[in-house]
Design a protein around this motif. Structure first.
Motif, mmCIF file in Angstrom:
data_model
loop_
_atom_site.group_PDB
_atom_site.id
_atom_site.type_symbol
_atom_site.label_atom_id
_atom_site.label_comp_id
_atom_site.label_asym_id
_atom_site.label_seq_id
_atom_site.Cartn_x
_atom_site.Cartn_y
_atom_site.Cartn_z
ATOM 1 N N TRP A 36 80.536 32.778 67.480
ATOM 2 C CA TRP A 36 81.213 33.609 66.491
ATOM 3 C C TRP A 36 82.042 34.660 67.211
ATOM 4 O O TRP A 36 81.598 35.242 68.209
ATOM 5 N N HIS A 37 83.216 34.893 66.665
ATOM 6 C CA HIS A 37 84.141 35.891 67.183
ATOM 7 C C HIS A 37 84.733 36.634 65.995
ATOM 8 O O HIS A 37 84.680 36.159 64.868
ATOM 9 N N ARG A 38 85.312 37.780 66.247
ATOM 10 C CA ARG A 38 85.980 38.500 65.177
ATOM 11 C C ARG A 38 87.238 39.170 65.699
ATOM 12 O O ARG A 38 87.363 39.471 66.880
ATOM 13 N N GLN A 39 88.147 39.405 64.779
ATOM 14 C CA GLN A 39 89.379 40.082 65.127
ATOM 15 C C GLN A 39 89.756 41.030 63.997
ATOM 16 O O GLN A 39 90.029 40.601 62.880
ATOM 17 N N ALA A 40 89.751 42.301 64.313
ATOM 18 C CA ALA A 40 90.155 43.322 63.367
ATOM 19 C C ALA A 40 91.658 43.526 63.462
ATOM 20 O O ALA A 40 92.268 43.254 64.498
ATOM 21 N N PRO A 41 92.278 44.018 62.395
ATOM 22 C CA PRO A 41 93.723 44.259 62.439
ATOM 23 C C PRO A 41 94.106 45.162 63.599
ATOM 24 O O PRO A 41 93.512 46.223 63.797
ATOM 25 N N GLY A 42 95.085 44.731 64.366
ATOM 26 C CA GLY A 42 95.568 45.521 65.481
ATOM 27 C C GLY A 42 94.686 45.516 66.705
ATOM 28 O O GLY A 42 94.970 46.247 67.659
ATOM 29 N N LYS A 43 93.624 44.725 66.709
ATOM 30 C CA LYS A 43 92.714 44.679 67.837
ATOM 31 C C LYS A 43 92.610 43.271 68.397
ATOM 32 O O LYS A 43 92.975 42.295 67.741
ATOM 33 N N GLN A 44 92.101 43.181 69.614
ATOM 34 C CA GLN A 44 91.897 41.889 70.243
ATOM 35 C C GLN A 44 90.691 41.177 69.638
ATOM 36 O O GLN A 44 89.771 41.809 69.123
ATOM 37 N N ARG A 45 90.715 39.865 69.714
ATOM 38 C CA ARG A 45 89.565 39.098 69.278
ATOM 39 C C ARG A 45 88.401 39.344 70.233
ATOM 40 O O ARG A 45 88.580 39.361 71.460
ATOM 41 N N GLU A 46 87.217 39.537 69.676
ATOM 42 C CA GLU A 46 86.058 39.809 70.502
ATOM 43 C C GLU A 46 84.924 38.840 70.209
ATOM 44 O O GLU A 46 84.723 38.403 69.072
ATOM 45 N N ALA A 91 86.850 42.742 59.709
ATOM 46 C CA ALA A 91 87.597 41.841 60.575
ATOM 47 C C ALA A 91 87.622 40.453 59.960
ATOM 48 O O ALA A 91 86.908 40.169 58.996
ATOM 49 N N VAL A 92 88.447 39.595 60.539
ATOM 50 C CA VAL A 92 88.351 38.174 60.261
ATOM 51 C C VAL A 92 87.361 37.586 61.252
ATOM 52 O O VAL A 92 87.486 37.792 62.462
ATOM 53 N N TYR A 93 86.384 36.869 60.746
ATOM 54 C CA TYR A 93 85.340 36.290 61.578
ATOM 55 C C TYR A 93 85.589 34.798 61.742
ATOM 56 O O TYR A 93 85.788 34.080 60.761
ATOM 57 N N TYR A 94 85.571 34.345 62.984
ATOM 58 C CA TYR A 94 85.854 32.967 63.323
ATOM 59 C C TYR A 94 84.657 32.324 64.007
ATOM 60 O O TYR A 94 83.954 32.971 64.776
ATOM 61 N N CYS A 95 84.460 31.040 63.755
ATOM 62 C CA CYS A 95 83.525 30.294 64.573
ATOM 63 C C CYS A 95 84.306 29.348 65.468
ATOM 64 O O CYS A 95 85.451 28.976 65.177
#
Length: 117
Positions: A36-46, A91-95
């Protein structure tokens, strides 16, 4: 061919909880490690956490204690339980899936989590 689909994102109050799901279809046995990863507006994916097909897990240090990754192999689904949510968790959360001995091969489209009062 593998497809990953995230679900479970929602608008929640600070302090609330959510469980996100990542469902795999296609040649899903190709995936050894799901993350799982997430990316908030204006930030890098973590990176948040990952889990292997046999259940071993790893977490980013900042995520330990509030987020828990798990899986149900019978359902071909990986979960992310999120507790004590904060506004900064928005954030948008990605798998993502990785085959044995490879970096990430597959990404889902993401699911939006918004934490706001």
């Amino acid at each position: 061919q593998v497809q990953l689909v995230e679900s479970g994102g929602a608008l929640v109050q600070p302090g609330g909880s959510l469980r996100l799901s990542c469902a795999a279809s296609g040649h899903r046995l190709s995936i050894w490690r799901t993350s799982w990863h997430r990316q908030a507006p204006g930030k890098q994916r973590e990176f948040i956490a990952d889990i292997t097909r046999i259940g071993s897990t790893n977490y980013a240090d900042s995520m330990k204690g509030r987020f828990t990754i798990s899986r149900d192999n019978a359902k071909n689904t990986v979960y992310l339980q999120m507790n004590s949510l904060k506004t900064e968790d928005t954030a948008v959360y990605y798998c993502a899936g990785a085959e044995v001995g490879h970096t990430i091969n597959y990404w889902g489209q993401g699911t939006q989590v918004t934490v706001s009062s």
